[in-house]
Motif scaffolding. Structure first.
Motif, PDB file in Angstrom:
ATOM      1  N   ASP A  25       0.831  -1.205   0.000  1.00  0.00           N
ATOM      2  CA  ASP A  25       0.000   0.000   0.000  1.00  0.00           C
ATOM      3  C   ASP A  25       0.867   1.257   0.000  1.00  0.00           C
ATOM      4  O   ASP A  25       0.592   2.231  -0.715  1.00  0.00           O
ATOM      5  CB  ASP A  25      -0.914  -0.009   1.231  1.00  0.00           C
ATOM      6  N   ILE A  26       1.938   1.248   0.794  1.00  0.00           N
ATOM      7  CA  ILE A  26       2.865   2.380   0.844  1.00  0.00           C
ATOM      8  C   ILE A  26       3.504   2.600  -0.521  1.00  0.00           C
ATOM      9  O   ILE A  26       3.584   3.718  -1.025  1.00  0.00           O
ATOM     10  CB  ILE A  26       3.960   2.140   1.898  1.00  0.00           C
ATOM     11  N   LEU A  27       3.960   1.515  -1.137  1.00  0.00           N
ATOM     12  CA  LEU A  27       4.676   1.624  -2.400  1.00  0.00           C
ATOM     13  C   LEU A  27       3.778   2.137  -3.517  1.00  0.00           C
ATOM     14  O   LEU A  27       4.242   2.851  -4.411  1.00  0.00           O
ATOM     15  CB  LEU A  27       5.283   0.280  -2.780  1.00  0.00           C
ATOM     16  N   ARG A  28       2.496   1.775  -3.481  1.00  0.00           N
ATOM     17  CA  ARG A  28       1.582   2.297  -4.495  1.00  0.00           C
ATOM     18  C   ARG A  28       1.479   3.816  -4.389  1.00  0.00           C
ATOM     19  O   ARG A  28       1.479   4.529  -5.394  1.00  0.00           O
ATOM     20  CB  ARG A  28       0.206   1.640  -4.365  1.00  0.00           C
ATOM     21  N   LYS A  29       1.379   4.326  -3.152  1.00  0.00           N
ATOM     22  CA  LYS A  29       1.319   5.778  -2.957  1.00  0.00           C
ATOM     23  C   LYS A  29       2.636   6.430  -3.364  1.00  0.00           C
ATOM     24  O   LYS A  29       2.660   7.491  -3.985  1.00  0.00           O
ATOM     25  CB  LYS A  29       0.989   6.099  -1.496  1.00  0.00           C
ATOM     26  N   VAL A  91       8.023  10.351   7.608  1.00  0.00           N
ATOM     27  CA  VAL A  91       9.238   9.567   7.870  1.00  0.00           C
ATOM     28  C   VAL A  91       9.301   9.187   9.343  1.00  0.00           C
ATOM     29  O   VAL A  91       9.624   8.039   9.682  1.00  0.00           O
ATOM     30  CB  VAL A  91      10.496  10.361   7.464  1.00  0.00           C
ATOM     31  N   GLY A  92       8.991  10.134  10.234  1.00  0.00           N
ATOM     32  CA  GLY A  92       8.991   9.834  11.660  1.00  0.00           C
ATOM     33  C   GLY A  92       7.990   8.752  12.022  1.00  0.00           C
ATOM     34  O   GLY A  92       8.284   7.845  12.811  1.00  0.00           O
ATOM     35  N   LEU A  93       6.784   8.830  11.443  1.00  0.00           N
ATOM     36  CA  LEU A  93       5.776   7.786  11.670  1.00  0.00           C
ATOM     37  C   LEU A  93       6.272   6.432  11.189  1.00  0.00           C
ATOM     38  O   LEU A  93       6.116   5.409  11.874  1.00  0.00           O
ATOM     39  CB  LEU A  93       4.487   8.153  10.933  1.00  0.00           C
ATOM     40  N   PHE A 272      -2.563   8.195  10.984  1.00  0.00           N
ATOM     41  CA  PHE A 272      -1.952   9.429  10.485  1.00  0.00           C
ATOM     42  C   PHE A 272      -1.172   9.185   9.205  1.00  0.00           C
ATOM     43  O   PHE A 272      -1.144  10.036   8.311  1.00  0.00           O
ATOM     44  CB  PHE A 272      -1.032  10.029  11.548  1.00  0.00           C
ATOM     45  N   GLU A 273      -0.519   8.032   9.125  1.00  0.00           N
ATOM     46  CA  GLU A 273       0.260   7.717   7.927  1.00  0.00           C
ATOM     47  C   GLU A 273      -0.646   7.623   6.706  1.00  0.00           C
ATOM     48  O   GLU A 273      -0.318   8.124   5.625  1.00  0.00           O
ATOM     49  CB  GLU A 273       1.019   6.403   8.134  1.00  0.00           C
ATOM     50  N   HIS A 274      -1.804   6.979   6.856  1.00  0.00           N
ATOM     51  CA  HIS A 274      -2.764   6.881   5.749  1.00  0.00           C
ATOM     52  C   HIS A 274      -3.256   8.270   5.335  1.00  0.00           C
ATOM     53  O   HIS A 274      -3.495   8.522   4.147  1.00  0.00           O
ATOM     54  CB  HIS A 274      -3.953   6.011   6.156  1.00  0.00           C
TER      55      HIS A 274
END
Length: 438
Positions: A25-29, A91-93, A272-274
């Motif tokens: 999911d992260i990589l898609r964003k 990045v902190g999250l 928060f990351e989402h």
């Protein structure tokens, strides 16, 4: 490669199914963000080298903000100090998530990308220094950074069938790389430290910490505290992006037991990351790229002349050669230290391909270059050209290596997903030591 039973850890081995889904999911964003970043950089280069270049320079140097609060900054500074604070908050999250609840809480899994990232910082810095002994030594940290959005965008094109383990390794490597860059910025690029504003910043940061620990999500409470923290850190002389990291690191990762246990939904850090990753990857970083990449090249002759400068040679060689040597060497060293082996079906060519993508230094490299030499200086112009040139070369070489392996990755992908169940989880994640439930 030897498959001795004495080894119990695979470098680039498969993680848990939940972590694989999260990273996917992260990589898609990040892939979308990387594409927007590239578009922003290209548009800036075209505009800055067009007959309307003066309009571009006027825009990026236009000042806006309250002078009484020392926030009368140029548009480019607002992008670097303000928008990138959002990027560093994410990045902190991510840092906290990886080392508290991710697969990397296992020290054996964490040690490989950590040592690889350290190697990927030391080797480029040494190469830069070798080209600039007795000269512009202040730029030593410029080629040490990896741009995850740019790298992932290239990775998506170069190897769409890469196994998730390689993608997770690249993401983790970049996260650790960002942590090192944060430390470099805080330690080496803080001038005229003002203690009082820095101490005052602890007050809104402390209130923010108290609220998020109580799982408060109300933006009208948290956002003003975050802005005040950022403004005070900026006034202290510490680069304001450090405030973003600090705010991200205090957000809790583990779900509250009072909220209903493990089935209560994502923790606050993940929530928060989402919310903020699309804003970071899709808005903040591309706008920063647009503001920072517009350097007048002066035609092909100007490009050749810039490449011959020691600063440019140090940055380009550090990104392409230094990153590759450092990341591959660090991976090999960490693998030996952990008694590991390369996971079955993969080999060191994969590590070389990922290491070359690690040489795509853009966002943080541009930021460090500006901090090292100052915006608008001749050295800064050479640095920006070198970062763009080195990143493009690293991307092309990495693409060539990974495309050569892509056919193999495609077969592996098809094999691992041939028995997917109605539950949507491939059987390979439900057997052996793989944990599909964590």
């Amino acid at each position: 490669m030897s498959q001795s039973s004495s080894h119990d850890y695979d470098t680039f081995g498969r993680g848990s199914w939940s972590e694989t889904r999260r990273v996917g999911d992260i990589l898609r964003k990040e892939t979308v963000g990387g594409a927007l970043l590239i578009i922003g950089a290209v548009l800036a280069l075209i505009w800055a080298n067009s007959p309307w270049s003066e309009a571009y320079q006027s825009m990026v140097t236009y000042k806006i903000g309250p002078e009484s609060l020392h926030l009368d900054l140029t548009i480019s500074h607002w992008a670097a100090d303000g928008l990138l604070a959002i990027f560093f908050f994410v990045v902190g999250l991510e840092l906290k998530r990886e080392f508290v609840a991710g697969d990397l809480r296992d020290i054996r899994k964490a040690i490989v990308p950590v040592v690889a990232a350290v190697g990927g910082v030391i080797a480029p810095a040494l190469i830069y220094v070798a080209f600039n002994v007795g000269g512009a030594m202040e730029g030593w940290a410029i080629p040490t950074a990896t741009d995850i959005a740019f790298a992932v965008a290239i990775l998506a094109v170069a190897g769409p069938f890469l196994p998730a383990a390689l993608r997770m390794f690249l993401l983790t490597l970049a996260v650790v790389d960002d942590l090192i860059a944060i430390m470099i910025i805080a330690i080496f690029f803080t001038d005229d430290l003002a203690i009082v504003p820095l101490l005052l910043a602890l007050v809104p940061l402390g209130i923010f910490t108290f609220l998020v620990q109580k799982r408060v999500r109300s933006w009208y409470l948290l956002l003003p505290l975050a802005i005040v923290t950022w403004a005070l850190v900026h006034a202290s002389g510490v680069h304001a992006t450090i405030a973003g990291v600090a705010l991200g690191m205090v957000v809790p990762v583990i779900r509250s037991e009072k909220a209903g246990g493990p089935n209560a939904g994502p923790g606050l850090a993940e929530h928060f990351e989402h919310r903020f990753r699309p804003l970071s990857a899709g808005v903040a970083v591309p706008i920063f790229a647009f503001m920072a990449a517009g350097v007048p090249i002066g035609g092909f002759s100007g490009l050749i002349e810039s490449w011959q400068e020691p600063v440019s040679l140090g940055v380009m060689t550090g990104l392409v050669l230094g990153k590759t040597i450092g990341i591959v060497g660090g991976t090999w060293l960490a693998t030996k230290l952990t008694g590991g082996r390369m996971a079955e079906g993969l080999n060191w060519v994969d590590a070389v391909g990922l290491a070359l993508l690690g040489g795509i230094g853009f966002t943080v490299s541009l930021l460090i270059g500006e901090l090292a030499f100052g915006a608008g200086t001749p050295q800064d112009d050479h640095v920006r050209i070198a970062i763009l040139s080195g990143s493009i070369l690293a991307a092309l070489l990495g693409t060539a290596v990974l495309r050569a392996r892509n056919r193999v990755y495609k077969r592996i992908h098809e094999f691992e997903n041939r028995d997917e169940d109605a539950d949507g989880v491939p059987d390979v994640y439900q057997t052996g030591r793989d944990d599909s439930s964590t």
